[in-house]
Scaffold this motif. Structure first.
Motif, PDB file in Angstrom:
ATOM      1  N   HIS A  38       0.852  -1.197   0.000  1.00  0.00           N
ATOM      2  CA  HIS A  38       0.000   0.000   0.000  1.00  0.00           C
ATOM      3  C   HIS A  38       0.885   1.245   0.000  1.00  0.00           C
ATOM      4  CE1 HIS A  38      -3.155   2.832   1.122  1.00  0.00           C
ATOM      5  NE2 HIS A  38      -4.040   1.870   0.855  1.00  0.00           N
ATOM      6  N   PRO A  39       0.464   2.307  -0.673  1.00  0.00           N
ATOM      7  CA  PRO A  39       1.299   3.513  -0.772  1.00  0.00           C
ATOM      8  C   PRO A  39       1.245   4.446   0.430  1.00  0.00           C
ATOM      9  CG  PRO A  39      -0.693   3.808  -2.060  1.00  0.00           C
ATOM     10  CD  PRO A  39      -0.718   2.386  -1.562  1.00  0.00           C
ATOM     11  N   LEU A  40       0.451   4.151   1.453  1.00  0.00           N
ATOM     12  CA  LEU A  40       0.237   5.129   2.529  1.00  0.00           C
ATOM     13  C   LEU A  40       1.535   5.559   3.191  1.00  0.00           C
ATOM     14  CD1 LEU A  40      -1.403   6.833   4.427  1.00  0.00           C
ATOM     15  CD2 LEU A  40      -1.922   4.798   5.781  1.00  0.00           C
ATOM     16  N   ASP A  41       2.399   4.611   3.590  1.00  0.00           N
ATOM     17  CA  ASP A  41       3.623   4.987   4.294  1.00  0.00           C
ATOM     18  C   ASP A  41       4.493   5.901   3.443  1.00  0.00           C
ATOM     19  OD1 ASP A  41       2.741   3.470   6.349  1.00  0.00           O
ATOM     20  OD2 ASP A  41       4.324   1.963   6.272  1.00  0.00           O
ATOM     21  N   LEU A  42       4.630   5.574   2.181  1.00  0.00           N
ATOM     22  CA  LEU A  42       5.446   6.395   1.289  1.00  0.00           C
ATOM     23  C   LEU A  42       4.826   7.772   1.088  1.00  0.00           C
ATOM     24  CD1 LEU A  42       7.816   6.767  -0.631  1.00  0.00           C
ATOM     25  CD2 LEU A  42       6.439   5.691  -2.435  1.00  0.00           C
ATOM     26  N   ARG A 112      15.166   3.128 -14.041  1.00  0.00           N
ATOM     27  CA  ARG A 112      14.924   1.750 -14.474  1.00  0.00           C
ATOM     28  C   ARG A 112      14.692   0.792 -13.314  1.00  0.00           C
ATOM     29  NH1 ARG A 112      18.783  -0.774 -16.430  1.00  0.00           N
ATOM     30  NH2 ARG A 112      20.538   0.588 -15.915  1.00  0.00           N
ATOM     31  N   TRP A 113      14.426   1.323 -12.121  1.00  0.00           N
ATOM     32  CA  TRP A 113      14.188   0.434 -10.996  1.00  0.00           C
ATOM     33  C   TRP A 113      12.862  -0.290 -11.145  1.00  0.00           C
ATOM     34  CZ3 TRP A 113      18.038  -0.648  -7.855  1.00  0.00           C
ATOM     35  CH2 TRP A 113      19.095   0.278  -7.765  1.00  0.00           C
ATOM     36  N   SER A 114      12.849  -1.539 -10.739  1.00  0.00           N
ATOM     37  CA  SER A 114      11.615  -2.308 -10.741  1.00  0.00           C
ATOM     38  C   SER A 114      10.745  -1.843  -9.579  1.00  0.00           C
ATOM     39  CB  SER A 114      11.915  -3.802 -10.589  1.00  0.00           C
ATOM     40  OG  SER A 114      10.719  -4.552 -10.503  1.00  0.00           O
ATOM     41  N   THR A 115       9.582  -1.308  -9.889  1.00  0.00           N
ATOM     42  CA  THR A 115       8.701  -0.755  -8.860  1.00  0.00           C
ATOM     43  C   THR A 115       7.360  -1.471  -8.911  1.00  0.00           C
ATOM     44  OG1 THR A 115       7.995   0.966 -10.414  1.00  0.00           O
ATOM     45  CG2 THR A 115       9.789   1.518  -8.878  1.00  0.00           C
ATOM     46  N   PRO A 116       6.623  -1.494  -7.805  1.00  0.00           N
ATOM     47  CA  PRO A 116       5.334  -2.200  -7.780  1.00  0.00           C
ATOM     48  C   PRO A 116       4.297  -1.489  -8.644  1.00  0.00           C
ATOM     49  CG  PRO A 116       5.653  -0.972  -5.745  1.00  0.00           C
ATOM     50  CD  PRO A 116       6.954  -0.898  -6.498  1.00  0.00           C
ATOM     51  N   PRO A 117       3.263  -2.169  -9.060  1.00  0.00           N
ATOM     52  CA  PRO A 117       2.228  -1.548  -9.898  1.00  0.00           C
ATOM     53  C   PRO A 117       1.600  -0.316  -9.266  1.00  0.00           C
ATOM     54  CG  PRO A 117       2.003  -3.935  -9.943  1.00  0.00           C
ATOM     55  CD  PRO A 117       3.044  -3.629  -8.896  1.00  0.00           C
ATOM     56  N   TRP A 118       1.384  -0.355  -7.942  1.00  0.00           N
ATOM     57  CA  TRP A 118       0.733   0.808  -7.322  1.00  0.00           C
ATOM     58  C   TRP A 118       1.591   2.058  -7.421  1.00  0.00           C
ATOM     59  CZ3 TRP A 118       3.603   3.056  -3.604  1.00  0.00           C
ATOM     60  CH2 TRP A 118       4.411   2.289  -2.775  1.00  0.00           C
ATOM     61  N   PHE A 119       2.923   1.881  -7.421  1.00  0.00           N
ATOM     62  CA  PHE A 119       3.792   3.051  -7.548  1.00  0.00           C
ATOM     63  C   PHE A 119       3.711   3.638  -8.954  1.00  0.00           C
ATOM     64  CE2 PHE A 119       7.883   5.060  -8.539  1.00  0.00           C
ATOM     65  CZ  PHE A 119       7.929   6.013  -7.534  1.00  0.00           C
ATOM     66  N   ARG A 120       3.686   2.761  -9.949  1.00  0.00           N
ATOM     67  CA  ARG A 120       3.613   3.244 -11.323  1.00  0.00           C
ATOM     68  C   ARG A 120       2.261   3.900 -11.610  1.00  0.00           C
ATOM     69  NH1 ARG A 120       6.081  -1.817 -11.844  1.00  0.00           N
ATOM     70  NH2 ARG A 120       4.218  -2.804 -12.768  1.00  0.00           N
ATOM     71  N   GLY A 152      -6.178  -1.241  -7.092  1.00  0.00           N
ATOM     72  CA  GLY A 152      -6.996  -1.820  -6.031  1.00  0.00           C
ATOM     73  C   GLY A 152      -6.842  -1.194  -4.657  1.00  0.00           C
ATOM     74  N   GLN A 153      -5.811  -0.382  -4.434  1.00  0.00           N
ATOM     75  CA  GLN A 153      -5.610   0.204  -3.111  1.00  0.00           C
ATOM     76  C   GLN A 153      -6.639   1.314  -2.850  1.00  0.00           C
ATOM     77  OE1 GLN A 153      -3.157  -0.371  -5.240  1.00  0.00           O
ATOM     78  NE2 GLN A 153      -1.953  -1.941  -4.171  1.00  0.00           N
ATOM     79  N   VAL A 154      -6.980   1.470  -1.579  1.00  0.00           N
ATOM     80  CA  VAL A 154      -7.936   2.494  -1.139  1.00  0.00           C
ATOM     81  C   VAL A 154      -7.305   3.293  -0.006  1.00  0.00           C
ATOM     82  CG1 VAL A 154     -10.202   2.902  -0.098  1.00  0.00           C
ATOM     83  CG2 VAL A 154      -9.913   1.070  -1.781  1.00  0.00           C
ATOM     84  N   LEU A 155      -7.585   4.586   0.014  1.00  0.00           N
ATOM     85  CA  LEU A 155      -7.070   5.464   1.073  1.00  0.00           C
ATOM     86  C   LEU A 155      -8.108   6.529   1.361  1.00  0.00           C
ATOM     87  CD1 LEU A 155      -4.501   6.323   2.769  1.00  0.00           C
ATOM     88  CD2 LEU A 155      -4.029   7.920   0.914  1.00  0.00           C
ATOM     89  N   THR A 156      -8.357   6.787   2.630  1.00  0.00           N
ATOM     90  CA  THR A 156      -9.270   7.862   3.017  1.00  0.00           C
ATOM     91  C   THR A 156      -8.517   8.897   3.833  1.00  0.00           C
ATOM     92  OG1 THR A 156     -11.241   6.447   3.005  1.00  0.00           O
ATOM     93  CG2 THR A 156     -11.347   8.468   4.313  1.00  0.00           C
ATOM     94  N   ILE A 157      -8.609  10.142   3.399  1.00  0.00           N
ATOM     95  CA  ILE A 157      -8.017  11.256   4.137  1.00  0.00           C
ATOM     96  C   ILE A 157      -9.139  11.963   4.893  1.00  0.00           C
ATOM     97  CG2 ILE A 157      -6.670  13.380   3.987  1.00  0.00           C
ATOM     98  CD1 ILE A 157      -5.574  12.416   1.345  1.00  0.00           C
ATOM     99  N   VAL A 158      -8.931  12.174   6.169  1.00  0.00           N
ATOM    100  CA  VAL A 158      -9.926  12.827   7.025  1.00  0.00           C
ATOM    101  C   VAL A 158      -9.380  14.172   7.469  1.00  0.00           C
ATOM    102  CG1 VAL A 158     -11.376  12.604   9.071  1.00  0.00           C
ATOM    103  CG2 VAL A 158     -10.603  10.554   7.858  1.00  0.00           C
ATOM    104  N   ALA A 159     -10.146  15.219   7.246  1.00  0.00           N
ATOM    105  CA  ALA A 159      -9.764  16.567   7.687  1.00  0.00           C
ATOM    106  C   ALA A 159     -10.803  17.065   8.683  1.00  0.00           C
ATOM    107  CB  ALA A 159      -9.664  17.524   6.502  1.00  0.00           C
ATOM    108  N   TYR A 160     -10.347  17.442   9.876  1.00  0.00           N
ATOM    109  CA  TYR A 160     -11.270  17.956  10.896  1.00  0.00           C
ATOM    110  C   TYR A 160     -11.264  19.478  10.844  1.00  0.00           C
ATOM    111  CZ  TYR A 160     -13.436  19.155  15.337  1.00  0.00           C
ATOM    112  OH  TYR A 160     -14.254  19.698  16.288  1.00  0.00           O
TER     113      TYR A 160
END
Length: 571
Positions: A38-42, A112-120, A152-160
């Motif tokens: 998942h891309p969240l940490d990055l 030319r680094w091999s990166t995961p599909p979500w990064f591309r 396929g990844q999902v992310l929700t950002i919450v702003a208060y």
């Protein structure tokens, strides 16, 4: 989509060498995030770095040791490895400079680094849902932005958005789940509070949140949490994918006739029995605040709103005899009962609000009894720490600020004599002096010291900071050994030592604390663990995250003292 280089060249994989060995790069741990699902940490790390090096930020007080964005970007572009590739992928999205984003994308096209599909596919995210949780008391609302990637990844950002502070973004965070999942998790805790969840027009949400972000950035002192404002670049990127053209809500305008009608209806209600005509002026004050501040809705009163009214707004804004103002809690109780009934606020929530009046009534009475309290412009100057001047229309703001900075530095080093005697000599590389530590805690202090050294080596990279932290640790242990006799983990203690000394030396800025604590595997705040350490050296009453004073130059590095000397001497 992140561009890919054309051609048949074999892609490089993690562990292979580019211009620098991967395991020697100081940001190698960021490259490891490309192994995750998942891309969240990055995204979180990239957003934090983008915020910290934003050149538009204006810091109050001593000049910060801010990372230069141009220099960092040039370094990332010049070094071809997984870590720099990962960061460039995020910067290509979240930087606010379009030219800088394009440079990142151009460089990525040649990597030319091999990166995961979500990064591309990082730039192909779409905001699939925008929702809001509505607070019946009007204190604040959560806005939810749900992002989907084609991989396929999902992310929700919450702003208060906190209405009591001026409808500003007070906090924001991101979680790897859908909005519906978040609602299911929180519903058991909010159903009995009358909070509802509704869909929001995307364009209106963008306008509203962007306005709340801008107002938050102008708030002094700045609003900070573990994730705010360092998540701001990520939030702004998500907002840019929403349609524009929406309008942020305008504050309600109440006509005098409308307010007179509210006053008349209230005074004629059963809740107002026992009040007299003289109390009408107090109702006017309550409505002035209720319609001009916070949510602007005079019928919705939550605990924070009542606290601000009693402890800040009335003592600062209203000039009236003590005998008149002393009746305000009585009138406020009656008005809130009536207003909540008019708005259909659940009785349980109203009881919580009324309890706050009981809690703060004595403090309120003490505040209005203080005839020397600052009001009007004097109160505003006092909030910012400026001395109050009778001549409010000829203020030398530059001189006022210089005076405030000087006063802050004098407190930081323990007085005028120490301030004048400051030198800029480097702190020596001192060992941990365990001789002054009681025998029964010596082993634990030594272990905490090893953890502190690790943070100083891996995060600060500074021998002087290591000496300063060692001094603070030993002084705290010898000043109050009981702190180290309590059963607790050593890592939070070490984190607290580094947090205190880092703040005192101006080395921790937006987002840095979390990164520093991650060296010890910690998350969250260590300020609570710092309090007994500060009390042990006699700094418990003078240290805060906004004015981090320790009352002695003993824990200050040469760079921090040099900055003080330069300002002292006008250089």
């Amino acid at each position: 989509m992140t561009p890919k280089r054309a051609g048949a060249a074999r892609p490089r994989h993690f562990g292979e060498h580019g211009s620098h060995p991967v395991d020697e790069h100081p940001l190698a741990y960021i490259g490891d995030m490309l192994r995750l699902d998942h891309p969240l940490d990055l995204l979180a790390v990239g957003s934090s770095m983008a915020w910290v090096m934003d050149p538009k930020q204006v810091e109050l007080g001593p000049e910060p040791e801010r990372t230069d964005r141009t220099a960092l970007l040039e370094s990332l572009l010049a070094h071809d490895d997984p870590a720099t590739t990962a960061l460039l992928g995020v910067f290509a999205l979240v930087l606010d400079d379009e030219l800088a984003r394009r440079r990142c994308m151009t460089e990525l096209a040649g990597r030319r680094w091999s990166t995961p599909p979500w990064f591309r596919a990082l730039g192909d995210a779409v905001v699939a849902r925008v929702a809001e949780s509505v607070d019946p008391l009007g204190d604040g609302d959560n806005l939810y932005l749900q992002l989907h990637w084609p991989t396929g990844q999902v992310l929700t950002i919450v702003a208060y958005i906190d209405h009591n502070l001026g409808s500003v973004v007070k906090d924001a965070f991101a979680v790897p789940m859908e909005v519906e999942e978040m609602i299911d998790v929180t519903r058991p805790h909010v159903d009995d509070r009358g909070i509802t969840f509704v869909e929001v027009d995307p364009a209106a949400a963008r306008a509203r949140v962007e306005q709340a972000i801008d107002w938050s950035n102008r708030t002094v002192p700045p609003l900070e949490s573990d994730t705010w404002p360092v998540i701001q670049p990520l939030l702004r990127w998500a907002l840019r994918s929403l349609p524009d053209g929406g309008e942020a809500p305008e504050p309600s305008e109440w006509e005098p006739e409308e307010l007179d009608t509210i006053v008349g209806r209230f005074l004629a209600s059963p809740e107002a029995v026992g009040l007299d005509a003289a109390d009408a002026d107090l109702v006017d004050h309550i409505l002035w605040y209720g319609t001009s501040y916070g949510s602007g809705d005079p019928y919705r009163w939550g605990p924070p709103r009542v606290e601000i009214l009693l402890l800040d707004w009335v003592p600062r804004k209203i000039v009236a005899p003590f005998e008149e103002l002393a009746r305000l809690p009585i009138v406020l109780r009656a008005f809130i009962r009536w207003a909540h009934g008019e708005a259909g606020i659940p009785t349980e929530l109203g009881a919580e609000t009324l309890a706050v009046i009981d809690e703060y009534e004595d403090d309120y009475l003490a505040a209005i009894a203080d005839e020397e309290r600052a009001q009007g412009m004097d109160a505003l100057l006092e909030v910012f720490g400026f001395p109050v001047d009778d001549d409010q229309f000829e203020i030398d703001w530059e001189a006022r600020w210089a005076e405030r900075v000087r006063s802050s530095h004098v407190r930081a080093v323990g007085g005028e004599h120490a301030y004048q005697a400051l030198d800029a000599e480097s702190l020596p590389d001192e060992p941990l002096d365990l001789d002054v530590v009681p025998d029964d805690i010596r082993g634990r202090v030594q272990h905490v010291g090893c953890l502190v050294d690790r943070v100083c080596d891996e995060f600060f990279g500074d021998v002087e900071m290591r000496t300063a932290c060692r001094r603070f640790l030993i002084d705290s242990a010898s000043g109050d050994p009981a702190v180290f006799r309590r059963r607790s983990k050593d890592e939070p203690l070490a984190g607290a030592v580094c947090w205190v000394v880092g703040n005192a030396n101006g080395r921790l800025h937006h987002g840095d604390t979390g990164q520093m604590l991650s060296v010890l595997g910690l998350k969250g705040s260590v300020s609570g663990r710092a309090e007994p350490l500060l009390r042990a050296i006699g700094a418990g009453d003078i240290f805060s995250s906004y004015d981090p004073h320790l009352g002695t130059p003993r824990y200050l590095t040469s760079g921090r003292r040099e900055d003080m000397i330069r300002r002292r001497d006008g250089r």
